[in-house]
Scaffold this motif. Structure first.
Motif, short mmCIF file in Angstrom:
data_model
loop_
_atom_site.label_atom_id
_atom_site.label_comp_id
_atom_site.label_asym_id
_atom_site.label_seq_id
_atom_site.Cartn_x
_atom_site.Cartn_y
_atom_site.Cartn_z
N LEU A 253 0.59 -1.63 -0.51
CA LEU A 253 -0.11 -0.11 -0.31
C LEU A 253 1.35 1.54 -0.06
O LEU A 253 0.13 2.18 -0.85
N ALA A 254 1.66 1.00 0.68
CA ALA A 254 2.78 2.47 1.13
C ALA A 254 3.78 2.91 -0.05
O ALA A 254 3.79 3.32 -0.59
N LEU A 255 4.16 1.81 -1.36
CA LEU A 255 4.98 2.09 -1.83
C LEU A 255 4.19 2.70 -3.18
O LEU A 255 4.23 2.97 -4.06
N ALA B 71 -0.49 7.44 5.40
CA ALA B 71 -1.15 6.65 6.38
C ALA B 71 -1.08 4.86 6.22
O ALA B 71 -1.08 4.39 7.65
N ALA B 72 -0.96 4.33 5.04
CA ALA B 72 -0.47 3.02 5.46
C ALA B 72 0.57 2.86 5.93
O ALA B 72 0.89 1.66 6.78
N LEU B 73 1.70 3.05 5.72
CA LEU B 73 2.77 3.14 7.29
C LEU B 73 2.65 3.01 9.01
O LEU B 73 2.98 2.63 9.70
N ALA B 74 2.05 3.52 9.22
CA ALA B 74 0.98 3.72 10.45
C ALA B 74 -0.04 2.58 10.73
O ALA B 74 -0.01 2.38 11.87
N LEU B 75 0.01 1.44 9.93
CA LEU B 75 -0.63 0.33 9.83
C LEU B 75 0.74 -0.33 10.53
O LEU B 75 1.39 0.01 10.29
N PRO B 76 -0.41 -1.46 10.96
CA PRO B 76 -0.16 -2.48 12.20
C PRO B 76 1.02 -3.51 11.01
O PRO B 76 -0.12 -4.13 9.54
N ALA B 77 2.23 -3.76 10.98
CA ALA B 77 2.69 -4.88 10.22
C ALA B 77 1.91 -6.04 10.32
O ALA B 77 1.91 -6.53 11.84
N GLY B 78 1.65 -7.28 9.46
CA GLY B 78 1.26 -8.10 9.88
C GLY B 78 1.57 -9.07 9.98
O GLY B 78 3.18 -8.93 10.35
#
Length: 391
Positions: free
Chosen positions: A83-85, A183-190
């Motif tokens: 998402l972020a990239l 905003a994608a970088l703020a999501l927790p890592a899976g």
């Protein structure tokens, strides 16, 4: 050690709000892209025929790139990095419109943006559906942030373009996509992908082995595809009937507002109906909406008919998210969401949009009747989906 920077600050926000911010950022960009991207391309030198060709090429690229991005996200154990990239690359490609001129360079910039953007919405859905099931928040309420952002962005972009020209729209698109990356970088890592998770073609096609997934793709193709005539020729039909631009804008807006209300306050109804019930509601709403719209351009009738957008679009979208969240293994979530977006929405919408051109030329607003028939066909397909989910 505390993480600094905008993405780090967002991690202090609750999970539902982080997902809502992600939806809001990307739909802010889409709220500018949908109404104003053709004008951006035309202002940079494309002819009408070249704009149409570029849009068609972008749609074709998204059909392929979306599932590829979904498979990559599953292989990485979650959608955050893709998402972020993807959003960052799309923002850079959008800025290319400011420097490019002529068909070849503009097409290159738009093709790059289309490929990078392709998995953004379905991967956000995958991440949010998983988080909602894990943490107990309401997916629909979070998703409504995207619809609100879409309306606000479209209104703001209209004013910005009127005052500053189409370059303002380009900058707004890039800003929305850049915000999406943050905003994608703020999501927790899976979690790490399971050791036995299938890769390659087997993993790519794995969701198609699930009977419920195949039934869902058919139902979504019929119901969401039935919106093709409305999206392509709704405004033209109403203009031909003498409706003014302001009234037409209000008709479009009331449909999205109804969708927002369902997403924000409809959790109880959604849970009671379940996925089959929601699909039946969507099919019935579409059948009534398109059959009636084929025979009237009276605003007093069109406004209540537009409220049915909450059913014809919103209910089916929520049904799809419920099905995908229930039947698809976590390690296939990104692949399934992007395949559903491509095969259940993008491909049928593209094919039906092409078919709607001759329909509109021959029958005008009567072309809506074909869309009503698609929704009628979705009723038995929805019942078959329910049977597959009960097995």
């Amino acid at each position: 050690m505390a993480t600094s920077g905008p993405a780090g600050s967002l991690r202090a926000v609750s999970a539902p709000r982080r997902h809502a911010l992600l939806f809001a950022a990307q739909f802010f960009a889409f709220g500018v892209i949908l109404p104003f991207l053709p004008a951006v391309l035309a202002a940079r030198g494309m002819t009408a025929t070249e704009v149409a060709l570029a849009l068609a090429i972008g749609s074709a690229l998204r059909l392929v790139a979306g599932p590829m991005g979904g498979r990559l996200a599953d292989a990485l154990g979650g959608p955050r990095i893709v998402l972020a990239l993807g959003a960052a690359a799309a923002a850079l490609a959008a800025l290319g419109f400011l420097a490019a001129s002529g068909f070849a360079l503009l097409l290159l910039a738009y093709a790059a943006m289309s490929v990078a953007m392709a998995p953004i919405v379905p991967l956000t859905d995958a991440a949010t559906v998983a988080a909602a099931r894990r943490e107990g928040f309401d997916y629909g309420r979070v998703r409504s942030a995207g619809s609100v952002a879409f309306i606000l962005a479209a209104l703001a972009a209209g004013q910005a373009v009127a005052l500053l020209g189409t370059d303002a729209a380009t900058l707004m698109i890039a800003a929305g996509l850049a915000a999406t990356a943050l905003a994608a970088l703020a999501l927790p890592a899976g979690p790490a992908p399971p050791a036995g998770a299938r890769g390659g073609l087997a993993g790519f096609l794995a969701p198609l082995a699930i009977p419920g997934f195949r039934r869902l793709v058919l139902v979504s193709a019929l119901i969401q595809g039935s919106h093709a005539f409305y999206y392509a020729f709704g405004t033209l039909t109403w203009q031909a009937a003498g409706l003014g631009e302001g009234l037409i804008g209000a008709l479009w807006a009331i449909g999205v507002i109804a969708e927002i209300l369902l997403f924000f306050w409809g959790r109880g109804v959604v849970q009671r109906l379940g996925p089959m019930g929601l699909s039946l509601v969507a099919a019935g709403a579409g059948l009534l909406r398109w059959a009636a719209t084929a025979f009237t351009t009276d605003p007093l009738l069109l406004f209540p008919l537009q409220v049915l957008h909450a059913g014809s679009f919103g209910a089916q979208h929520l049904a799809a998210m419920m099905v995908l969240g229930r039947i698809v293994p976590a390690q296939q979530a990104g692949t399934a969401q992007t395949l559903h977006a491509a095969l259940g929405v993008g491909l049928p919408m593209g094919v039906l949009t092409l078919a709607c051109g001759p329909l509109f030329a021959s029958f005008g607003g009567g072309g809506y009747l074909v869309m009503a028939l698609l929704c009628a066909a979705a009723i038995p397909a929805s019942l078959a989906l329910g049977a597959a989910l009960r097995r």
